[in-house]
Design an enzyme around this catalytic site. Sequence first.
Site, mmCIF file in Angstrom:
data_model
loop_
_atom_site.group_PDB
_atom_site.id
_atom_site.type_symbol
_atom_site.label_atom_id
_atom_site.label_comp_id
_atom_site.label_asym_id
_atom_site.label_seq_id
_atom_site.Cartn_x
_atom_site.Cartn_y
_atom_site.Cartn_z
ATOM 1 N N GLU A 1 -22.260 -21.463 22.679
ATOM 2 C CA GLU A 1 -20.976 -21.450 23.381
ATOM 3 C C GLU A 1 -20.259 -22.779 23.214
ATOM 4 O O GLU A 1 -19.060 -22.825 22.904
ATOM 5 C CB GLU A 1 -21.197 -21.153 24.867
ATOM 6 C CG GLU A 1 -21.571 -19.708 25.157
ATOM 7 C CD GLU A 1 -21.936 -19.464 26.606
ATOM 8 O OE1 GLU A 1 -21.730 -18.343 27.080
ATOM 9 O OE2 GLU A 1 -22.449 -20.401 27.268
ATOM 10 N N LYS B 1 -16.600 -17.294 41.149
ATOM 11 C CA LYS B 1 -16.878 -18.378 40.202
ATOM 12 C C LYS B 1 -16.193 -19.687 40.549
ATOM 13 O O LYS B 1 -16.665 -20.767 40.165
ATOM 14 C CB LYS B 1 -16.466 -17.960 38.786
ATOM 15 C CG LYS B 1 -17.118 -16.674 38.295
ATOM 16 C CD LYS B 1 -18.618 -16.721 38.356
ATOM 17 C CE LYS B 1 -19.229 -15.451 37.767
ATOM 18 N NZ LYS B 1 -20.696 -15.424 37.911
ATOM 19 N N THR C 1 -20.109 -14.962 26.051
ATOM 20 C CA THR C 1 -21.350 -14.279 26.407
ATOM 21 C C THR C 1 -21.415 -14.091 27.918
ATOM 22 O O THR C 1 -20.947 -14.940 28.675
ATOM 23 C CB THR C 1 -22.556 -15.112 25.938
ATOM 24 O OG1 THR C 1 -22.552 -15.157 24.512
ATOM 25 C CG2 THR C 1 -23.874 -14.527 26.414
ATOM 26 N N SER D 1 -21.570 -11.089 31.433
ATOM 27 C CA SER D 1 -21.019 -9.816 31.897
ATOM 28 C C SER D 1 -19.498 -9.783 31.866
ATOM 29 O O SER D 1 -18.898 -8.754 31.530
ATOM 30 C CB SER D 1 -21.526 -9.520 33.314
ATOM 31 O OG SER D 1 -21.173 -10.566 34.209
#
Length: 254
Positions: free
Chosen positions: A118, A136, A41, A43
């Site tokens: 998740e 990230k 899940t 972008s």
Amino acid sequence: MNPTASSPSPTGALTLAQEKQVAAAAALRWVRDGMLLGLGTGSTSAQFIMQLGAAVQNGLKVQGTATSLASEALARQLGIPLIAPRRGLRFDLAVDGADELDGQLRLIKGGGGALLREKVLETASDYLVVIGDSSKLVPVLGRFPLPLEVVPFALPWVLDAVEALGGAPVVRMAQPGATDYYFSDQKNLLVDCHFGQILEPERLAAQLKTIPGIVEHGLFLGLAKAAIVVRDGAALVLRPGEAARPATEFDVLP
């Protein structure tokens, strides 16, 4: 949920949105006919799902289960065959993004509100690869708020307990400035905790597990076996304890 995802990088470099596409394409190289896939899940995961959908339309035969209703809707729209949860189901490969990851591939996830699904799905996967843009990877987790999925009835006591741990909890709202809460796909509340630098993620995870009413926390520890991150326009594969290597060196799961 990165507000700079479409912002331009330095001249000649990729934007973060383009980096997501590069990372997703590198992960797609590891998908083989007949695989059962966990679909993440966010972008970056959406980029993978879109590229996977194009491959399915070109003849790739896979099945998957999505970690959120949004990812499920996107996969259906693209013609990716989906399967419902059932006993004994394990996934050959799960591909998902992260809000943060460190050099040991410890993750903070849940910025999109799907952390429970998740973690359930990725625990049921034989191989989890995290895909992400250059923003990230961090030296220490904690710049991004740590999400918790919380049973609504327990919210006041959870906030008290997290506050005692130094977490500065904030209940996530449906929209900025709204007065109604954001609810997960499982109808739970999301609480974003500001711990600052999380120097001992394992210790904090154990403490959070003892608080009644926290359904799940957003520390994903010991689950990711590899990460694909983009640096200077190129996709690199990271594994715990190993130097980064170009993704082009891997035609199969490393």
